[in-house]
Structure formats: structure tokens, C-alpha cells
Write an enzyme that holds these catalytic residues in place. Structure first.
Site, PDB file in Angstrom:
ATOM      1  N   VAL A  80      -8.918 -15.943  13.815  1.00 33.65           N
ATOM      2  CA  VAL A  80      -8.668 -15.282  12.534  1.00 33.65           C
ATOM      3  C   VAL A  80      -9.676 -14.145  12.484  1.00 33.65           C
ATOM      4  O   VAL A  80     -10.884 -14.387  12.379  1.00 33.65           O
ATOM      5  CB  VAL A  80      -8.866 -16.224  11.338  1.00 33.65           C
ATOM      6  CG1 VAL A  80      -8.544 -15.489  10.040  1.00 33.65           C
ATOM      7  CG2 VAL A  80      -7.996 -17.467  11.474  1.00 33.65           C
ATOM      8  N   GLU A  81      -9.206 -12.925  12.588  1.00 36.81           N
ATOM      9  CA  GLU A  81     -10.099 -11.771  12.677  1.00 36.81           C
ATOM     10  C   GLU A  81     -10.085 -10.995  11.373  1.00 36.81           C
ATOM     11  O   GLU A  81      -9.027 -10.631  10.862  1.00 36.81           O
ATOM     12  CB  GLU A  81      -9.672 -10.880  13.844  1.00 36.81           C
ATOM     13  CG  GLU A  81      -9.693 -11.624  15.174  1.00 36.81           C
ATOM     14  CD  GLU A  81      -9.687 -10.683  16.368  1.00 36.81           C
ATOM     15  OE1 GLU A  81     -10.667  -9.953  16.554  1.00 36.81           O
ATOM     16  OE2 GLU A  81      -8.693 -10.697  17.093  1.00 36.81           O
TER      17      GLU A  81
END
Length: 486
Positions: A80-81
Site C-alpha cells: 500500500v503506497e
């Protein structure tokens, strides 16, 4: 006789209405995150007569887990960036709702974990100096990027920016730092990556600079199923999707359209008709001949499709009989500096994520990915072992298992995610997303700000579906594309 004629006419009309109602109004090609997101958006708007045709045996596309040496790992998207910023990443919200196991990725100590090509560690001060210089040049690049006109006509590559600053990485150390800074994020080198659209990167500027590694045995694909379960029927006992509007193992090969509708033909000879079609395959697939459009797509659309790059990002997992690498705080990531740029450069150990698994991950991209995909896994394992022995000595154990995803070779993907080409701005994104008659398009490559990311795929599906909804419900079917220089 007259009464019989009226009854017959009524029955004929009723059958015709039922036949129309039975067919979907929209066919969605592809059940990746964009396709699922688009379908949910249509469903929420009351457009529920759709059909999703997926080429593989699962939904989620490039977000897909697989079993490796007794644990589930992610072949594709893993992080999850963009977390802890002023805006909230929608994928982070889902990860929290699902309570996915996720771990903060801390790269701060990378200067103490960079290995020389001939063996042994570089001094942390030497690596730190190289990183500081790279970050300083990057900051200068942000200032230059901000001064470029929005049209993209004056855009330059990241490498050109580096040359302007008299900084072209050539030593093994400088090259691996450069790789870690750019290729590791974009899957292509600075010479082909746009400065204007990646420095600064909207994902981190808006959602925050933190990234979290998903290591949940349910798989990162849980976020896709989370969305799908909100509008597709499921089996109450198993939770499996059993909605007849989702058809797996349906490889679309032909899409034709007329003034009255679309016809979609699959590889097994099945034919489906609808009012509209939403194509959510990757940009890599659009650049191949897998799907034939009839009539041919117009030249402006084809040009837009071929302006984009489909990058290749390969995560290679290696299983060992026991741990021989450093563990503890500040040891999760380590680099290997080779004179051959991009040769097995970025490594990760999973002390926290998969305790006791004795697994390492090494990431390669671009030309190295394509080269590795064309050789045997045994050859790849031998190469990786040679690198590891240079880092940790000749007496380390051999890997017992290896997993090498082959996204580039897979005809249903032809790569992992799109990269920002030089000179592209909203004009080109509007073109690649714009419908052609009754054919609409979506996918992470249609996300102007977040292409290449999971949240980009999710948001692109919503965006493209809303364009279709305006046409279906309100008759606003002409999409305005702003002038290149506006």
C-alpha cells in the site's frame, strides 16, 4: 382471427422485451481491480445488467497471491503506497477494514546494508554520501519540474535532469543508489521516465510518503474481493462469488461495434451482445493483437496507446533451509552494487512478515526481467546464489525453492504496470481513457496521477464508469479533450 393476431403480437412483443432484458447493457472485459471497481460503480448507479468477462480463473488481475514453499506470497502488487499524508489513500482504508497484516517498510538504514560487488559491505558513510547526493539532485529536479509548462512539450527524462546537474551515476555504488531511487519504483530506468510527472510523485505528495508491505495469507487481492462482494452475489457457506454476471476463463478476442450496440467474441467461440463495452485490460495487452477491434480503433487512439510504456517489475522469491543473512532492526532491505546496472540489486528479508519461513525476495526490472523470463528457473537460481555468495560468503546453503513470476511473457498482462512516458500530460491521458463510440476504456494506465498503483487502478475504474454513466443516463456521450497546450 383478429383476437388471435393481437395475442400473437403481444406474445411476440413480450418475448422480445424479455430477450432484451436478459442481455447485459454493459460488457466489462477484465476482472482486475479497475474492471471490478467500474462494475461496482455502474451497479451503484442502478446499471446492474452487466457481464464481466475475465480471461483467467480469478479476479484481481495483477493483484494475485500464490503459494510458495508453504506460504502465500504476492506475485504482483505487494505494497500500500502513499500512507500518513494529508489525504487518505482509499486502499489504506480497505486494508484497515479488512485488518490485513501489513508492515511498515523502513528503508532508513539502507546505507548500512549495501554490499560491494566483490563481497563485503560498503562503509555506511560512503553509501550515505551517495544517497545524500542523489536526494539533493532529486530536490533540484523537483524545482525544475515545477517550472516546466503543463503541456508536457518541454518535459525531459530524469536522466536528462541528472545530466543538467552534472550527475550521471557510473560507479557500481552510484548506479545501485540510482536504481533504488527510480527503477525500484517505476520499473524503468531514468533515461525513459518523465521528470515532470514523477518528480514529485503525486501518490506520495498527496497520500503520504509511508509504504506498507502486505503479508496476509488471505492475499492483497482481498481488497478486490472486498469491493466485489459489495455487488456480486456469493455463496453463503464458502463466500465464493457465484454471480452469473461474472464469467471466468473467457478470453476476449474480438470486439465489434455498430450504431446500435457491441458484440464481443471469446476464444471459445461464445458471442455476447450489449449496448456498451468497458475494456479494462492492461496497456500491454492493448499494444498486442490479442483483441481485434472492428472497425479498427482510430489513429488518435492507437497513437495514445502506443505512447505509453508497459514496464516489467519482477519479484523473485528464494527459500532456504535456514537464515544466513542479518536480522533485527534496520536489516530488512539490502542492496547489491554491481557494475552491471540492475543485476539483482534490491533484496528484502522477511523476519517479521513470514517468521521462520527463511525466504528472501530480490527485485529486478526492465531488461533484466525480460532476460530472466526467457531462461530456466534453475539458471536464475544459480545467478542469484552467485550474488548471495559474494555478499555472505561461499558457505551459505543453496536455495531449495524459487518463484519467478513471468508477467511479460503472459499474454493476458504483457508486463506489470504502466510507466510515465516523457512528454505525456492530461491530454494523452484523456485520449487513452476516452471512449471510441460504444467502447470505453479503463485501467491503472488511464489514471492521470496514480498510474502504476493499486489505488490508481481502483480510482480509474470509478472515473471511467462515471463517464459511461453520464452517457447512458444523461445522454452526455461526447467526452471533451482539452487542447495539448491548455
Amino acid at each position: 382471427m383478429e383476437r388471435m393476431f393481437v395475442v400473437a403480437l403481444l406474445l411476440l412483443t413480450t418475448h422480445a422485451v424479455l430477450a432484451i432484458a436478459a442481455g447485459p447493457s454493459v460488457i466489462i472485459v477484465g476482472a482486475g481491480f479497475s474492471g471490478i471497481s467500474a462494475a461496482k460503480t455502474l451497479s451503484d448507479a442502478g446499471i446492474k445488467d452487466f457481464l464481466i468477462l475475465e480471461a483467467t480463473d480469478h479476479i484481481g488481475g495483477r493483484i494475485h497471491k500464490t503459494n510458495f514453499a508453504g506460504i502465500n506470497v504476492e506475485k504482483g502488487a505487494n505494497w500500500v503506497e502513499g500512507v500518513n499524508g494529508t489525504e487518505v489513500n482509499p486502499i489504506w482504508v480497505m486494508a484497515n477494514e479488512l485488518k490485513l497484516r501489513r508492515f511498515y517498510s523502513d528503508y532508513d538504514n539502507i546505507s548500512s546494508n549495501t554490499y560491494n560487488q566483490e563481497g563485503g559491505l560498503y562503509g555506511s558513510s560512503e553509501v550515505g554520501k551517495a544517497i545524500e547526493e542523489s536526494e539533493s539532485i532529486h530536490s533540484d529536479g523537483e524545482k525544475l519540474s515545477a517550472r516546466l509548462p503543463p503541456s508536457g512539450r518541454s518535459d525531459i527524462s530524469i536522466l536528462t535532469m541528472q545530466r543538467l546537474k552534472n550527475h550521471v551515476p557510473t560507479s557500481a555504488l552510484d548506479m545501485v543508489v540510482d536504481y533504488y531511487s527510480y527503477d525500484y519504483e517505476f520499473a524503468e530506468p531514468p533515461r525513459v521516465t518523465s521528470l515532470q510527472n514523477t518528480v514529485p510523485l503525486p501518490t506520495f505528495a498527496r497520500f503520504g510518503e509511508s509504504v506498507y508491505f502486505v503479508a496476509d495469507q488471505r492475499g492483497y487481492e482481498s481488497v478486490v474481493y472486498h469491493v466485489a462482494h459489495q455487488f456480486l452475489s456469493t455463496d453463503k457457506a464458502s463466500g465464493a462469488i457465484n454471480d452469473p454476471r461474472l464469467k471466468l476463463n473467457k478470453v476476449v478476442r474480438h470486439i465489434s461495434q455498430s450504431s446500435t450496440g457491441v458484440t464481443v467474441t471469446t476464444e471459445d467461440g461464445s458471442v455476447y451482445k450489449a449496448d456498451y463495452v468497458m475494456v479494462s485490460v492492461s496497456i500491454g495487452v492493448l499494444q498486442t493483437k490479442l483483441i481485434k477491434f472492428e472497425p479498427d480503433l482510430p489513429s488518435w487512439k492507437i497513437l495514445a496507446v502506443y505512447q505509453f510504456d508497459m514496464a516489467v517489475y519482477t519479484k523473485i522469491f528464494l527459500k532456504f533451509p535456514y537464515t544466513f543473512w542479518p536480522e533485527g532492526t534496520g536489516t530488512e532491505f539490502f542492496l547489491y552494487a554491481s557494475e552491471r546496472r540492475g543485476y539483482y540489486p534490491v533484496w528484502q528479508q522477511f523476519e517479521k512478515q513470514y517468521p521462520g519461513a527463511n525466504v528472501l525476495l530480490v527485485t529486478v526490472t526492465d531488461e533484466e526481467s525480460r532476460r530472466i523470463e526467457q531462461q530456466s528457473d534453475e539458471e536464475t537460481k544459480a545467478e542469484a546464489m552467485e550474488v548471495l555468495k559474494k555478499m555472505f560468503g561461499p558457505n551459505i546453503p543453496d536455495a531449495t525453492d524459487i518463484l519467478v513470476p513471468r508477467w511479460w511473457s503472459d499474454r493476458f498482462y504483457k508486463g506489470t504496470f504502466s510507466n510515465w512516458p516523457i512528454g505525456v500530460n492530461r491530454y494523452e491521458y484523456d485520449q487513452i481513457r476516452a471512449p471510441v463510440g460504444r467502447i470505453y476504456f479503463t485501467g491503472e494506465h488511464t489514471s492521470e496521477h496514480y498510474n502504476g498503483y493499486v489505488h490508481g487502478a481502483y480510482l480509474a475504474g470509478i472515473d471511467s464508469a462515471n463517464i459511461m454513466i453520464k452517457c447512458i443516463k444523461h445522454g452526455f456521450c461526447k467526452v471533451q479533450i482539452k487542447d495539448k497546450d491548455s
